[in-house]
Every structure is written in C-alpha cells, then in structure tokens.
Design an enzyme around this catalytic site. Structure first.
Site, PDB file in Angstrom:
ATOM      1  NE  ARG A 129      -3.933  -2.076   2.253  1.00 39.71           N
ATOM      2  CZ  ARG A 129      -5.112  -1.997   1.633  1.00 39.71           C
ATOM      3  NH1 ARG A 129      -5.431  -0.883   1.007  1.00 39.71           N
ATOM      4  NH2 ARG A 129      -5.948  -3.003   1.622  1.00 39.71           N
TER       5      ARG A 129
ATOM      6  CD  GLU B 221      -2.380   2.860   3.804  1.00 39.26           C
ATOM      7  OE1 GLU B 221      -3.617   2.767   3.843  1.00 39.26           O
ATOM      8  OE2 GLU B 221      -1.618   2.375   4.652  1.00 39.26           O
TER       9      GLU B 221
ATOM     10  NE  ARG C  57      -2.525   2.932  15.333  1.00 40.48           N
ATOM     11  CZ  ARG C  57      -3.687   2.912  15.975  1.00 40.48           C
ATOM     12  NH1 ARG C  57      -4.814   2.759  15.299  1.00 40.48           N
ATOM     13  NH2 ARG C  57      -3.743   3.060  17.288  1.00 40.48           N
ATOM     14  CG  HIS C  58      -0.383   3.244   9.080  1.00 38.25           C
ATOM     15  ND1 HIS C  58      -0.741   4.058  10.124  1.00 38.25           N
ATOM     16  CD2 HIS C  58      -1.530   2.889   8.453  1.00 38.25           C
ATOM     17  CE1 HIS C  58      -2.063   4.202  10.127  1.00 38.25           C
ATOM     18  NE2 HIS C  58      -2.559   3.498   9.131  1.00 38.25           N
TER      19      HIS C  58
ATOM     20  CD  GLU D  99      -9.301  -1.680  10.306  1.00 36.36           C
ATOM     21  OE1 GLU D  99      -9.223  -2.355   9.266  1.00 36.36           O
ATOM     22  OE2 GLU D  99      -9.513  -0.450  10.311  1.00 36.36           O
TER      23      GLU D  99
ATOM     24  CB  SER E 134     -11.141  -4.653   7.149  1.00 35.15           C
ATOM     25  OG  SER E 134     -12.235  -4.068   6.489  1.00 35.15           O
TER      26      SER E 134
ATOM     27  NE  ARG F  52      -2.463  -1.805  11.648  1.00 39.60           N
ATOM     28  CZ  ARG F  52      -3.304  -0.786  11.551  1.00 39.60           C
ATOM     29  NH1 ARG F  52      -4.544  -0.920  11.981  1.00 39.60           N
ATOM     30  NH2 ARG F  52      -2.921   0.357  11.026  1.00 39.60           N
TER      31      ARG F  52
END
Length: 433
Positions: free
Chosen positions: A211, A213, A219-220, A356, A359, A407
C-alpha cells in the site's frame, strides 16, 4: 563440519564441540571465561591460565565479541556458572572474526534506537528479546495455519503483480511490466473471491500486500503480511465466528509453545482471550466514543473512527471487539448491504482492543449489484472484467476478512512500533536493508 552439540544439551561428563558466537569475555587475572552463545542459550568456557597452553588461552580470551567460534572440550559441573556447567577447553577455533567496533550491542547492556537496530537487523536478532518476537511470530503463523485447516480451508497463493488495484485510488505502487503499466497488489481480495466460486469453496492465504500510503506512524507499513480468509455459503456472522477462532488460536499457540520467548520479553501472565468477542454496532460505537469525552469534536454518522477514539473505547471495552453494521457509503464496493436496510453494510472490523486488526464482511455476489457498486465509487467496471464476469457464472453467497499479521503480533506483545514485528520493514523512509 565436526559433530556439534548445542549449549543447552551439554551435560557433565560429556565431551563436546559447541559452535556459536563469542558473547562475552571475563578476564579475572589467573582465570578467564569465554561465554559462547548459540540458538539454544549460553555456556561458560573456563581458562586456567597457569595450567593451559598460552595459544589456547590467547585464542579464547583475545577474540572480539560476536566472532564465530567453535570450542571442543569436556563438560564439568560448576554451580557458580550461569547454567550450572562449564567447558574445560581442549581447542578453540575462531571461524569468523568480528569487527571490534560493533554498531550495536547484542548483549543488550547498551540500548540502541530502533533505526540503528533496523539498519543492523542481523546483530539485533542476536538479542534474546528481539529473537523472541520472531519466534513468537512464527508460532502465530503456524497456529493460524492449523486453525484454518481445522476450518477445512485450502491454502492458496494469489498474484502480487496485478493490472488493477483492489479498490482503485492512489494507494498503489506502479511498476512497468514488459512495457505495460501494472501495480503491486493491495490485497488478495478479488482473487480469493473468485476462488470461492470455484471448486475450492473455502480458502486462506498468508502473504505480502503493498500500500503506497503516506502514513508514517508506529502502526502503518507499506509492505505488510495479510492473513486472508474467504468462504462460500458464509454470511458476515459466520465470518466473524471464523475470525474469532483464528485469532484465539494464535494466542493459544503462543501461550502453549512460547514459554521461553514470553519469559525473555518479561511476560509472566500471558493468557489467550477467553469468552466471546463483543459485537458492537457502528452506531453504538460512535455513541460510546462520544460519551468518553476524549474527542475535541463529537463523531457523527459516516465518520471514520479516529485513533484516540479507538483507544478510549478499547479501554472501556477491555478486550477484542467487533464493530458491525458500518454505513454502506464508507465500505468498499464488494461489501454487501444488509437485506433489511441498504444504508447499512454487512462489513465489520475487529479491534484489539485499541487498533484495527481485521476488516471483513459478506460480499456482494449478485452481478448487477456488484457493477452498480463499482459505478457508485467512481470505478470503471470494464477495468475489472476479469473479476466481474465470473459473477455471471454462478457465484455463491460468500464472506471473509483480512487480518494484519504484524498488527496481530504487535498488539499481542504490546510492542510500541509495528516495525519491531517485521524483519526488514518497508515504510516511506526505509527501502534498505
């Protein structure tokens, strides 16, 4: 190589050859000790200088820390030694000499910042605490795989180079593929859905996702490990049941098989979650977060859950919990709306408890509704024809989820930064090593 004995297996009366790293040298004048470390632990090697050959003493006491050595000799009982035994050496060989200037201290006596540790990961993993994280991570993946097999899943591997992104948008890493534009895959979502329409029916995958991002937070990651599940003839309730089973299995595997690693990390009372994970509706979650008074502005319908809100609610709930019944408008096109209320989706998230983890949801399996969902989100259905056309040929109702592997480990062990759960993390600043 000569037959080797691991340090943990050395018993009084044995004649052994151990191989490992020079962990520490202690010179007390007439006597000196070399501590040798291997994957099973450490053992003391004793040098009585007046009674041993000078070359032997020199080889064992003038070696640089972290050099690779082999030591042969007799094992004797010694209550004062760290492990209750020591080796009286007959030979010491320096197999690979280490530079005397180490970028970090594998003994852990001198702390290093995370950036230095990541730049020197090989040395970093010589520390018991760091090594323990990755032994636990390996157990998590083993336990997860076993849980999937008990759910009658087939393990699959889907492409990581794709022609289109799973969800469109700008979070894609473009690459050149023989003169064509291609991308690193964000998720196995579309491919695993295609599989549940095949004869496989229930599948899982553990693999990398990418990703692009811009997030630069603890946390990413830009390359992560996704643990994915999909099943035909499942609804979102069934998928949540499977999710809870798999997450609990990961904890149970670690509790059962990683006692030494947990001890190295300072966990005295590590326990797997017990009881069912609460299932809270999105509406209830917003109300409960607003009631904490932790936010500057109250959340309204359609908002994403902010980090501080997740943290406040997690402290209130005190365990893993699901967030269900999300607004349809903020969930991806492939998430099915509820039959009794099109404003609500069958999408869900699993929180652990303040971040989270998962999902998921029931998928839209009806061709016309699926194409309509593409158009509503501004995507071109034609670009995804390889995916949509299979829904013309009898696609069963199905549901599934994706779980962030790092995570899961991060929250399980209470790590401060997700990069601690990755051997060689990839983020905005780090492309090497």
């Amino acid at each position: 190589m000569e037959e080797r004995t691991y340090t943990a297996d050395a018993e009084p009366g044995d004649t052994v050859t151990v191989a490992g790293w020079a962990h520490e040298i202690r010179d007390l004048g007439g006597i000196a000790f070399l501590i040798v470390r291997d994957t099973t632990g450490k053992i003391q090697v004793k040098f009585e200088k007046d009674e041993m050959d000078d070359d032997l003493v020199d080889a064992g006491t003038n070696v640089n820390r972290e050099s690779v050595v082999t030591v042969s000799g007799d094992v004797e009982e010694e209550e004062r030694a760290p492990t209750g035994v020591e080796i009286v050496p007959e030979s010491v060989e320096v197999v690979a000499e280490a530079d005397p200037e180490l970028p970090l201290d594998p003994s852990g006596k001198v702390d290093a910042d995370l950036s230095t540790r990541l730049d020197n990961r090989t040395l970093d993993l010589r520390k018991d605490e760091t090594k323990a994280i990755f032994e636990i991570r390996a157990e998590v993946l083993r336990s997860v795989r076993e849980a999937f097999r008990e759910l009658d899943c087939t393990e699959i591997n889907t492409p990581k180079i794709v022609a289109t992104g799973t969800e469109g948008g700008t979070e894609l890493f473009p690459i050149t593929y023989f003169g064509q534009e291609a991308f690193m895959n964000q998720s196995p979502q579309l491919f695993k859905q295609l599989m549940v329409g095949s004869g496989l029916e229930r599948v899982f995958e553990i693999g990398p996702i990418f990703r692009a991002e811009e997030h630069n937070t603890p946390r990413h990651l830009n390359e992560a490990t996704s643990i994915d599940f999909e099943s035909a003839f499942y609804d979102h309730h069934d998928a949540m049941d499977a999710c809870e089973t798999v997450v609990k299995a990961a904890y149970e595997g670690v509790a059962e098989n990683c006692e030494d690693e947990l001890e190295a990390l300072g966990y005295e009372d590590f326990e797997a979650p017990s009881g069912e994970f609460p299932r809270l509706s999105y509406e209830e979650v917003i109300e409960r977060i607003n009631a904490t008074g932790e936010l500057d502005e109250q959340l309204v319908w359609g908002d994403d859950l902010p980090t501080e809100g997740e943290k406040a609610l997690g402290e209130d709930v005190g365990s893993h919990y699901f967030v269900t019944d999300w607004p349809s408008e903020i969930k991806p096109f492939y998430i099915k709306d509820r039959d009794d209320d099109s404003e609500l989706s069958t999408g869900f998230d699993l929180m652990a408890p303040n971040m989270e983890l998962v999902s998921g949801g029931q998928r839209e399996h009806r061709y016309d509704h699926l194409v309509e969902g593409f158009e509503q989100q501004g995507l071109e259905p034609e670009a995804f024809e390889y995916y949509t056309k299979m829904f013309k040929y009898g696609m069963p109702p199905h549901a599934g989820w994706g779980l962030g592997g790092e995570r899961l480990v991060m929250t399980m062990l209470g790590l401060d930064n997700i990069r601690e759960a990755v051997l060689f993390p990839r983020d905005r600043q780090r492309l090497s090593p």
